[in-house]
Design a protein around this motif. Sequence first.
Motif, PDB file in Angstrom:
ATOM      1  N   GLY A  91       0.844  -1.193   0.000  1.00  0.00           N
ATOM      2  CA  GLY A  91       0.000   0.000   0.000  1.00  0.00           C
ATOM      3  C   GLY A  91       0.876   1.238   0.000  1.00  0.00           C
ATOM      4  N   ALA A  92       0.648   2.139   0.943  1.00  0.00           N
ATOM      5  CA  ALA A  92       1.442   3.366   1.050  1.00  0.00           C
ATOM      6  C   ALA A  92       2.661   3.179   1.948  1.00  0.00           C
ATOM      7  CB  ALA A  92       0.563   4.491   1.586  1.00  0.00           C
ATOM      8  N   LYS A  93       2.816   2.000   2.540  1.00  0.00           N
ATOM      9  CA  LYS A  93       3.892   1.760   3.508  1.00  0.00           C
ATOM     10  C   LYS A  93       5.054   0.989   2.885  1.00  0.00           C
ATOM     11  CE  LYS A  93       0.538   1.186   7.286  1.00  0.00           C
ATOM     12  NZ  LYS A  93       0.028   0.223   8.309  1.00  0.00           N
ATOM     13  N   HIS A  94       6.239   1.181   3.455  1.00  0.00           N
ATOM     14  CA  HIS A  94       7.388   0.316   3.199  1.00  0.00           C
ATOM     15  C   HIS A  94       7.663  -0.441   4.492  1.00  0.00           C
ATOM     16  CE1 HIS A  94       7.907   2.930  -0.289  1.00  0.00           C
ATOM     17  NE2 HIS A  94       8.627   1.955  -0.806  1.00  0.00           N
ATOM     18  N   ILE A  95       7.625  -1.751   4.428  1.00  0.00           N
ATOM     19  CA  ILE A  95       7.691  -2.582   5.626  1.00  0.00           C
ATOM     20  C   ILE A  95       8.958  -3.430   5.621  1.00  0.00           C
ATOM     21  CG2 ILE A  95       6.518  -4.403   6.944  1.00  0.00           C
ATOM     22  CD1 ILE A  95       3.902  -3.483   5.665  1.00  0.00           C
ATOM     23  N   ARG A  96       9.638  -3.428   6.750  1.00  0.00           N
ATOM     24  CA  ARG A  96      10.801  -4.307   6.915  1.00  0.00           C
ATOM     25  C   ARG A  96      10.318  -5.688   7.342  1.00  0.00           C
ATOM     26  NH1 ARG A  96      16.395  -3.767  10.437  1.00  0.00           N
ATOM     27  NH2 ARG A  96      16.498  -5.967  11.040  1.00  0.00           N
ATOM     28  N   ILE A  97      10.801  -6.708   6.627  1.00  0.00           N
ATOM     29  CA  ILE A  97      10.436  -8.092   6.939  1.00  0.00           C
ATOM     30  C   ILE A  97      11.704  -8.922   7.061  1.00  0.00           C
ATOM     31  CG2 ILE A  97       9.261 -10.162   6.102  1.00  0.00           C
ATOM     32  CD1 ILE A  97       7.283  -8.362   4.668  1.00  0.00           C
ATOM     33  N   ASN A  98      11.896  -9.512   8.229  1.00  0.00           N
ATOM     34  CA  ASN A  98      13.021 -10.428   8.421  1.00  0.00           C
ATOM     35  C   ASN A  98      12.726 -11.745   7.711  1.00  0.00           C
ATOM     36  OD1 ASN A  98      14.418  -8.615  10.115  1.00  0.00           O
ATOM     37  ND2 ASN A  98      13.236  -9.315  11.882  1.00  0.00           N
ATOM     38  N   PHE A  99      13.706 -12.255   6.985  1.00  0.00           N
ATOM     39  CA  PHE A  99      13.497 -13.514   6.265  1.00  0.00           C
ATOM     40  C   PHE A  99      13.071 -14.634   7.217  1.00  0.00           C
ATOM     41  CE2 PHE A  99      16.641 -11.627   3.187  1.00  0.00           C
ATOM     42  CZ  PHE A  99      15.718 -11.436   2.177  1.00  0.00           C
ATOM     43  N   ASN A 100      13.653 -14.668   8.405  1.00  0.00           N
ATOM     44  CA  ASN A 100      13.350 -15.741   9.338  1.00  0.00           C
ATOM     45  C   ASN A 100      11.935 -15.654   9.896  1.00  0.00           C
ATOM     46  OD1 ASN A 100      14.317 -18.121  10.706  1.00  0.00           O
ATOM     47  ND2 ASN A 100      14.213 -16.931  12.602  1.00  0.00           N
ATOM     48  N   ASP A 101      11.306 -14.483   9.780  1.00  0.00           N
ATOM     49  CA  ASP A 101       9.935 -14.321  10.261  1.00  0.00           C
ATOM     50  C   ASP A 101       8.895 -14.774   9.247  1.00  0.00           C
ATOM     51  OD1 ASP A 101      10.819 -13.298  12.651  1.00  0.00           O
ATOM     52  OD2 ASP A 101      10.621 -11.204  12.032  1.00  0.00           O
ATOM     53  N   ILE A 102       9.330 -15.032   8.024  1.00  0.00           N
ATOM     54  CA  ILE A 102       8.395 -15.443   6.973  1.00  0.00           C
ATOM     55  C   ILE A 102       8.072 -16.927   7.131  1.00  0.00           C
ATOM     56  CG2 ILE A 102       8.028 -15.727   4.491  1.00  0.00           C
ATOM     57  CD1 ILE A 102       9.976 -13.390   4.054  1.00  0.00           C
ATOM     58  N   GLU A 103       6.782 -17.235   7.195  1.00  0.00           N
ATOM     59  CA  GLU A 103       6.351 -18.632   7.264  1.00  0.00           C
ATOM     60  C   GLU A 103       6.184 -19.192   5.855  1.00  0.00           C
ATOM     61  OE1 GLU A 103       3.456 -21.030  10.275  1.00  0.00           O
ATOM     62  OE2 GLU A 103       2.568 -19.315   9.260  1.00  0.00           O
ATOM     63  N   TYR A 104       5.426 -18.478   5.026  1.00  0.00           N
ATOM     64  CA  TYR A 104       5.307 -18.840   3.619  1.00  0.00           C
ATOM     65  C   TYR A 104       4.767 -17.659   2.837  1.00  0.00           C
ATOM     66  CZ  TYR A 104       0.332 -19.824   4.662  1.00  0.00           C
ATOM     67  OH  TYR A 104      -0.978 -19.742   5.057  1.00  0.00           O
ATOM     68  N   LEU A 105       4.852 -17.761   1.514  1.00  0.00           N
ATOM     69  CA  LEU A 105       4.361 -16.718   0.612  1.00  0.00           C
ATOM     70  C   LEU A 105       3.358 -17.334  -0.342  1.00  0.00           C
ATOM     71  CD1 LEU A 105       7.857 -16.499   0.542  1.00  0.00           C
ATOM     72  CD2 LEU A 105       7.104 -14.161   0.156  1.00  0.00           C
ATOM     73  N   GLU A 106       2.287 -16.608  -0.603  1.00  0.00           N
ATOM     74  CA  GLU A 106       1.225 -17.101  -1.489  1.00  0.00           C
ATOM     75  C   GLU A 106       0.912 -16.071  -2.568  1.00  0.00           C
ATOM     76  OE1 GLU A 106      -3.447 -18.625  -1.376  1.00  0.00           O
ATOM     77  OE2 GLU A 106      -2.551 -17.645   0.389  1.00  0.00           O
ATOM     78  N   ALA A 107       0.891 -16.512  -3.818  1.00  0.00           N
ATOM     79  CA  ALA A 107       0.529 -15.639  -4.932  1.00  0.00           C
ATOM     80  C   ALA A 107      -0.960 -15.745  -5.209  1.00  0.00           C
ATOM     81  CB  ALA A 107       1.307 -16.035  -6.185  1.00  0.00           C
ATOM     82  N   GLN A 108      -1.613 -14.596  -5.352  1.00  0.00           N
ATOM     83  CA  GLN A 108      -3.015 -14.524  -5.749  1.00  0.00           C
ATOM     84  C   GLN A 108      -3.147 -13.429  -6.793  1.00  0.00           C
ATOM     85  OE1 GLN A 108      -5.977 -14.283  -2.653  1.00  0.00           O
ATOM     86  NE2 GLN A 108      -4.871 -15.645  -1.285  1.00  0.00           N
ATOM     87  N   LYS A 109      -3.284 -13.866  -8.056  1.00  0.00           N
ATOM     88  CA  LYS A 109      -3.345 -12.934  -9.183  1.00  0.00           C
ATOM     89  C   LYS A 109      -2.115 -12.035  -9.186  1.00  0.00           C
ATOM     90  CE  LYS A 109      -8.353 -13.177  -9.539  1.00  0.00           C
ATOM     91  NZ  LYS A 109      -9.632 -12.446  -9.564  1.00  0.00           N
TER      92      LYS A 109
END
Length: 239
Positions: free
Chosen positions: A139-157
């Motif tokens: 959206g309007a934000k830039h968010i820092r995400i630690n790789f180790n905090d990611i559980e999984y990623l899902e693509a939708q369109k």
Amino acid sequence: MITCIAVDDEPLALRQIVSYIEKTPFLQLSAKFSNATLVKEYLKNNEVDLLFLDINMPDLSGMELAKSLENPPKIIFTTAYSDYAIEGYKVNAVDYLLKPIEYQDFLLASTKAEVLIKKERLLKTEIKKTGDYLFIKSGAKHIRINFNDIEYLEAQKEYVYIYLINSGEPVKTLIRLKNIEEVVPKGNFMRIHRSFIVNLNHIVTVERNRIIYSDKRFIVVSDTYLNQFKEFISNNFYN
């Protein structure tokens, strides 16, 4: 410039699409095919932005090809039949053109694809990878995400949803899954479906070919990635 492929088993129809591509300033023809199976082989070793794809072809139809591609380019279907719109929507086609195709309609569909492709290129530059984390636009934000905090990623369109450990709502970003796949640590993440990449460090339960996260959340490993995933299980879990 938008690179593209033209695919049609009818020589006259293929020549028309090729001529339209050559007439359009922002399109560049990378290859042309009369057989969908050859397209699949070509895309294994070559990246293109856009695919003009006839639906009704022998051996492997355009729709079957689109459904079989793990990282498909943008697709504009071409067809002599008007009853494929819903199927085209299911594979996230940009548009579909009804034969005989007028250049005005071709240009309109191509311009729509150009807008989407350029937007994705801009978004790709907005993934900032630094050490153990990345910054991503949501959206309007830039968010820092630690790789180790990611559980999984899902693509939708057009979107990717990033599910985080101990977080209820995923982070939603307008980008292709492939773009994020290029920056996550290869040893810790694995694509196990055309729509899913998982963090291997957070896999706790596997039942048959499913990764179980909770009673209501699980991911089925697709046949394409099953051997690779089974090798990971064999090397890291006791039988």
